[in-house]
Enzyme design. Structure first.
Site, PDB file in Angstrom:
ATOM      1  N   HIS A 204       0.828  -1.209   0.000  1.00  0.00           N
ATOM      2  CA  HIS A 204       0.000   0.000   0.000  1.00  0.00           C
ATOM      3  C   HIS A 204       0.863   1.260   0.000  1.00  0.00           C
ATOM      4  O   HIS A 204       2.039   1.248   0.377  1.00  0.00           O
ATOM      5  CB  HIS A 204      -0.957   0.001   1.196  1.00  0.00           C
ATOM      6  CG  HIS A 204      -0.252   0.117   2.524  1.00  0.00           C
ATOM      7  ND1 HIS A 204       0.258   1.311   2.992  1.00  0.00           N
ATOM      8  CD2 HIS A 204       0.017  -0.808   3.470  1.00  0.00           C
ATOM      9  CE1 HIS A 204       0.815   1.117   4.166  1.00  0.00           C
ATOM     10  NE2 HIS A 204       0.690  -0.163   4.483  1.00  0.00           N
TER      11      HIS A 204
ATOM     12  N   GLU B 161      -2.035  -6.614   8.282  1.00  0.00           N
ATOM     13  CA  GLU B 161      -0.653  -6.450   8.722  1.00  0.00           C
ATOM     14  C   GLU B 161      -0.458  -7.174  10.055  1.00  0.00           C
ATOM     15  O   GLU B 161      -1.417  -7.528  10.747  1.00  0.00           O
ATOM     16  CB  GLU B 161      -0.332  -4.947   8.863  1.00  0.00           C
ATOM     17  CG  GLU B 161       1.061  -4.598   9.363  1.00  0.00           C
ATOM     18  CD  GLU B 161       2.201  -5.115   8.497  1.00  0.00           C
ATOM     19  OE1 GLU B 161       2.396  -6.359   8.445  1.00  0.00           O
ATOM     20  OE2 GLU B 161       2.936  -4.298   7.918  1.00  0.00           O
TER      21      GLU B 161
END
Length: 197
Positions: free
Chosen positions: A9, A79
């Protein structure tokens, strides 16, 4: 599966400032949006047998700004859950734990929203994603996070979880994992699309 294309990202305020961002759901900065848009040519006109995006806004926004519309959100692509280190920089952690290193020392438990994960737990999620990818036809596209994708790379190569430390990964970059003579290899790693600031 032919190959996996991995997109990390774009930049968020916390990634820019070096703060551990696991489950805190942040948006991209203006630079992060620019990084995400710059990834578009890598996926334009391609057909993927499987496209998985992490549930976090920063991952979904990156996918959509890169022109990826048809994807599945997969919670295994979150994550690393940093537990009690969520939102804290390495420098600040080392004030109370001198020499601390995530890949060696792990995290401390946090609150109910951030209980924390061991490297082995993150590796188990990466292994599940790899199994899904291997079962797909053609190319696979993943949009996720730095430490998670580093772990996924280590597991792809058959390395132990702690060896994810060997694969630095910056925001807004792309990587490719594939095969050479049927053996898992890294084809491209941490490739920037935009010049570094």
């Amino acid at each position: 599966m032919d190959q996996m294309i991995l997109l990390r990202h774009g930049e968020t305020e916390w990634s820019r400032d070096g703060r551990h961002t696991g489950r805190t759901d942040l948006r991209l900065t203006a630079k992060g949006e620019e990084q995400a848009q710059a990834l578009a040519p890598l996926v334009a006109g391609r057909t993927f047998g499987l496209t998985l995006v992490g549930p976090a806004l920063r991952a979904r926004d990156t996918a959509e700004l890169a022109g990826i519309k048809d994807y599945e959100t997969d919670p295994d692509l979150w994550e690393w859950d940093y537990g009690g280190y969520e939102g804290i920089t390495t420098l600040a952690i080392r004030e109370t734990r001198p020499g601390w290193y995530l890949w060696r020392d792990g995290v401390i438990p946090g609150d109910a929203d951030h209980p924390g994960e061991s490297a082995e737990q993150v590796a188990a999620r990466a292994d599940r994603v790899i199994a899904r990818a291997r079962a797909a036809d053609g190319e696979v596209l993943l949009v996720a996070h730095g430490h998670f994708l580093r772990m996924l790379c280590a597991r792809w190569l058959g390395l132990p979880p702690a060896d994810g430390r060997l694969f630095r990964l910056d925001t807004g970059t792309y990587s490719r994992l594939g095969f050479e003579r049927d053996e898992p290899v890294v084809l491209t790693w941490n490739a920037p699309v935009l010049p570094a600031a």
